[in-house]
Design a protein around this motif. Structure first.
Motif, PDB file in Angstrom:
ATOM      1  N   GLU A 339       0.823  -1.206   0.000  1.00  0.00           N
ATOM      2  CA  GLU A 339       0.000   0.000   0.000  1.00  0.00           C
ATOM      3  C   GLU A 339       0.860   1.261   0.000  1.00  0.00           C
ATOM      4  OE1 GLU A 339      -2.467  -0.394   3.379  1.00  0.00           O
ATOM      5  OE2 GLU A 339      -3.898  -1.788   2.400  1.00  0.00           O
ATOM      6  N   VAL A 342       2.059   1.707  -3.433  1.00  0.00           N
ATOM      7  CA  VAL A 342       0.960   2.201  -4.287  1.00  0.00           C
ATOM      8  C   VAL A 342       0.742   3.692  -4.068  1.00  0.00           C
ATOM      9  CG1 VAL A 342      -1.527   2.050  -4.694  1.00  0.00           C
ATOM     10  CG2 VAL A 342      -0.178  -0.036  -4.475  1.00  0.00           C
ATOM     11  N   LYS A 343       0.817   4.118  -2.808  1.00  0.00           N
ATOM     12  CA  LYS A 343       0.659   5.544  -2.532  1.00  0.00           C
ATOM     13  C   LYS A 343       1.758   6.357  -3.214  1.00  0.00           C
ATOM     14  CE  LYS A 343      -1.701   5.047   1.928  1.00  0.00           C
ATOM     15  NZ  LYS A 343      -1.611   5.279   3.395  1.00  0.00           N
ATOM     16  N   GLU A 344       2.982   5.858  -3.146  1.00  0.00           N
ATOM     17  CA  GLU A 344       4.074   6.574  -3.797  1.00  0.00           C
ATOM     18  C   GLU A 344       3.881   6.632  -5.314  1.00  0.00           C
ATOM     19  OE1 GLU A 344       7.639   4.650  -2.620  1.00  0.00           O
ATOM     20  OE2 GLU A 344       7.527   5.312  -0.506  1.00  0.00           O
ATOM     21  N   LEU A 345       3.447   5.510  -5.895  1.00  0.00           N
ATOM     22  CA  LEU A 345       3.199   5.499  -7.332  1.00  0.00           C
ATOM     23  C   LEU A 345       2.060   6.429  -7.712  1.00  0.00           C
ATOM     24  CD1 LEU A 345       3.575   1.673  -8.088  1.00  0.00           C
ATOM     25  CD2 LEU A 345       5.167   3.497  -8.685  1.00  0.00           C
ATOM     26  N   ASN A 346       1.016   6.448  -6.876  1.00  0.00           N
ATOM     27  CA  ASN A 346      -0.098   7.372  -7.143  1.00  0.00           C
ATOM     28  C   ASN A 346       0.365   8.814  -7.084  1.00  0.00           C
ATOM     29  OD1 ASN A 346      -1.991   5.374  -7.566  1.00  0.00           O
ATOM     30  ND2 ASN A 346      -2.644   5.313  -5.424  1.00  0.00           N
ATOM     31  N   HIS A 347       1.232   9.104  -6.111  1.00  0.00           N
ATOM     32  CA  HIS A 347       1.753  10.464  -6.004  1.00  0.00           C
ATOM     33  C   HIS A 347       2.568  10.827  -7.250  1.00  0.00           C
ATOM     34  CE1 HIS A 347       3.134  14.132  -4.107  1.00  0.00           C
ATOM     35  NE2 HIS A 347       4.401  13.773  -4.299  1.00  0.00           N
ATOM     36  N   GLN A 348       3.395   9.882  -7.706  1.00  0.00           N
ATOM     37  CA  GLN A 348       4.163  10.134  -8.925  1.00  0.00           C
ATOM     38  C   GLN A 348       3.242  10.300 -10.126  1.00  0.00           C
ATOM     39  OE1 GLN A 348       6.979   6.928  -9.354  1.00  0.00           O
ATOM     40  NE2 GLN A 348       7.950   7.310  -7.352  1.00  0.00           N
ATOM     41  N   LEU A 349       2.185   9.488 -10.166  1.00  0.00           N
ATOM     42  CA  LEU A 349       1.239   9.594 -11.275  1.00  0.00           C
ATOM     43  C   LEU A 349       0.523  10.941 -11.269  1.00  0.00           C
ATOM     44  CD1 LEU A 349      -0.157   8.234 -13.664  1.00  0.00           C
ATOM     45  CD2 LEU A 349      -1.814   7.246 -12.066  1.00  0.00           C
ATOM     46  N   GLU A 350       0.143  11.391 -10.069  1.00  0.00           N
ATOM     47  CA  GLU A 350      -0.496  12.699  -9.982  1.00  0.00           C
ATOM     48  C   GLU A 350       0.443  13.798 -10.476  1.00  0.00           C
ATOM     49  OE1 GLU A 350      -1.636  13.056  -5.957  1.00  0.00           O
ATOM     50  OE2 GLU A 350      -3.316  11.619  -6.110  1.00  0.00           O
TER      51      GLU A 350
END
Length: 590
Positions: A339, A342-350
């Motif tokens: 998780e 995933v949060k780090e990847l979501n932040h990068q995606l944002e």
């Protein structure tokens, strides 16, 4: 204790069956015997009525013959009239009692028809006798005997009644035999039931002993399963002391599986020292509040920090008033790490989305700025070309005139390209004004506009009934004008052009609109270029245009959540498709 009520209920049921079953069978047999007797009696009544009708008819004929023979019997006419009045009632009674036999009922109807005809002639004979027309009365009597012969039908009725009577006698005998057989079987069943009750009662004690042995085995199996489960499980008493722990709990927190009365707070070298968790566990015991997915970080006996999820619920023991607490632990350390990733990847995606959005805004601003900045030089070129043409006046030669025309045409084409680029830019920036849009009206409007620009051409339209959708009306109007305009343009070399507009539901439930023509078509190898900005598959000398209309179509459709694509074949026309959501527009409130 649970076996005693079960045995009592079984004994009561057996007694009820033993007492009630013979009664029900005897009652049913009596009713069936009574019904069989009624049927036999009814068959006999049919025979009697048939003979009675025949006798009445023959008596009436005999009475009339006596009258015609000048017999001094004064009762002859009364006998004839009485038979004429009595026979219809006898026929009705015969119909009533033969209603359960279709063959017999059919014969009775035949008998009634013949009897009615014969009675009518007998009545005619009596009337003519009263008018002293003896010859007419004798003729009517002869006609009655010749035309309406009842003896054959009476014989058939009687024969059928005898056959039915025999069948019903046989059925009654069979019913009697069956009743005796059923009663015999019932008596045997009663004896068997009593034997079963005795045997079952004797075997209950043995079965109970076996059940207790199986229960002990089930407890042992449950303990084996508990120990085999890899999820830590513990059973705590009302003081939060361990009563039972499985191997996984023992391994994770360093408590012995045989240990008893260890306080939970002392287990695992402080792993359970969280005050909030301990208070929640006490609430579970005191207030029966189940604890679900309580997350905390524990340092277990191996010195590793683990993300644990705690669940607990209160259980009531059968042999004790004190409740116990079932505690389960789930190690979600791996999930927590995932998780976090995933949060780090979501932040990068944002961040990437933000960068892309910024680039898009810069591209749109650049396109808009370039389009506006290019207009001024073009206006100067066009204006000075006109001034140069006016300055040269009549002395201008054909070459100079041609050059000035090329300058004007290029300026106009550049101006149109800039205008199209502005439209394309606005389509990406403007907000959608969603409303109910009548696609039928937009298509008819676009067809009329396209025809007005090519007066004199022969175009055959095929337009299906189109639905109402939710979308931006002006943008969807642009879609239809571009697609229908293209179809009209690329069928320009046809003497009679055929353009079809249709709609169907796609596999996903959306509307799929299609514009098909029989024009120039295109090579599917270059289909990806169709919807690009300023991309063309035909020469401008063959078909005019800037190559931005289909790019506008795709952009509008994508903004509405759909997609656009095309199919074609050189010389055999093209088919352009796009999809829109099939959301129904809201109905206006009255």
């Amino acid at each position: 204790m649970a076996a005693i009520p079960w045995r009592t209920g079984g004994l009561l049921l057996a007694v009820i069956v033993i007492v009630a079953l013979p009664y029900l069978i005897t009652r049913g047999s009596s009713q069936e015997s009574f019904q069989a007797g009624e049927l036999v009696t009814r068959s006999a009544e049919v025979q009697a009525l048939a003979y009675r009708i025949a006798d009445q008819t023959h008596d009436a004929e005999s009475a009339i013959q006596h009258l015609l023979a000048d017999d001094p019997d004064s009762h002859a006419e009364a006998v004839a009239v009485g038979a004429e009045e009595a026979i219809p009632g006898l026929l009705d009674e015969l119909r009533r009692i033969s209603g359960d036999n279709t063959t017999q009922q059919h014969l009775v109807e035949q008998l009634g028809a013949v009897e009615n005809g014969r009675l009518a002639l007998l009545h005619q004979a009596i009337q003519r006798y009263r008018l002293n027309d003896r010859a007419g009365a004798e003729q009517a009597l002869r006609d009655a005997n010749g035309l309406f012969r009842i003896d054959d039908i009476i014989d058939k009725v009687v024969a059928n009644a005898e056959q039915t009577l025999q069948q019903r006698y046989d059925a009654a005998r069979k019913q009697s035999y069956d009743s005796s057989l059923v009663l015999t079987l019932t008596a045997i069943a009663q004896l068997l039931m009593l034997m079963i009750v005795v045997v079952v009662s004797e075997r209950q004690i043995g079965r109970r002993s076996q059940a207790e042995a199986r229960e002990r085995q089930a407890i042992q199996r449950s303990q084996m399963i508990l120990q085999a489960v890899r999820e830590p499980i513990a059973l705590l008493d009302h003081n939060l002391c361990t009563l039972l722990v499985n191997a996984a709990f023992s391994e994770l927190y360093g408590v012995s599986e045989e240990s008893r009365a260890d306080y939970l707070e002392d287990v695992g070298q402080g792993a359970w020292s969280d005050e909030v968790l301990m208070q929640r566990l006490r609430d579970v015991l005191l207030r029966d509040r189940e604890l679900w997915d309580f997350e905390l970080i524990q340092r277990t006996i191996d010195g590793v920090e683990r993300h644990a999820v705690i669940n607990a619920r209160r259980l009531q023991q059968q042999d004790s008033e004190s409740p116990v607490l079932l505690l389960t632990v789930s190690d979600v350390t791996a999930r927590a790490l995932v998780e976090q990733q995933v949060k780090e990847l979501n932040h990068q995606l944002e961040n990437k989305v933000s960068q892309i959005s910024e680039v898009n805004r810069e591209l749109e601003a650049f396109s808009y700025s370039v389009s506006h900045d290019l207009r001024a030089p073009l206006r100067h070129i066009t204006a000075f070309a006109q001034k140069l043409e006016g300055h040269l006046g009549q002395g201008i030669d054909n070459t100079a005139l041609h050059y000035l025309g090329v300058i004007r045409d290029a300026s106009n084409r550049m101006a149109q390209l800039i205008e199209d680029l502005l439209v394309f830019s606005r389509l990406g920036r403007g907000a959608l004004r969603l409303q109910a849009v009548d696609m039928q009206a937009l298509v008819e409007e676009s067809c009329a506009l396209a025809e007005s620009e090519v007066l004199g051409r022969s175009i055959v339209w095929g337009i299906d009934p189109l639905p109402v959708v939710v979308g931006d009306e002006n943008m969807l109007r642009t879609v239809w004008q571009n697609l229908i305009g293209n179809a009209v343009k690329y069928t320009g070399q046809r003497e009679v052009a055929h353009i079809d507009v249709s709609v169907q539901r796609s596999n996903g439930g959306d509307y799929e609109f299609t514009v098909a023509d029989d024009g120039a078509g295109f090579d599917m190898r270059y289909v990806d270029k169709l919807f690009g900005v300023f991309q063309r598959l035909h020469k401008a000398s063959e078909f005019p245009g800037n190559g931005i209309g289909l790019a506008n179509v795709r952009r509008i459709v994508m903004r509405h959540g759909g997609r656009a694509w095309a199919e074609g074949e050189p010389g055999n026309g093209a088919r352009f498709h796009f999809t829109l959501s099939a959301i129904e527009p809201p109905t206006a409130s009255p």
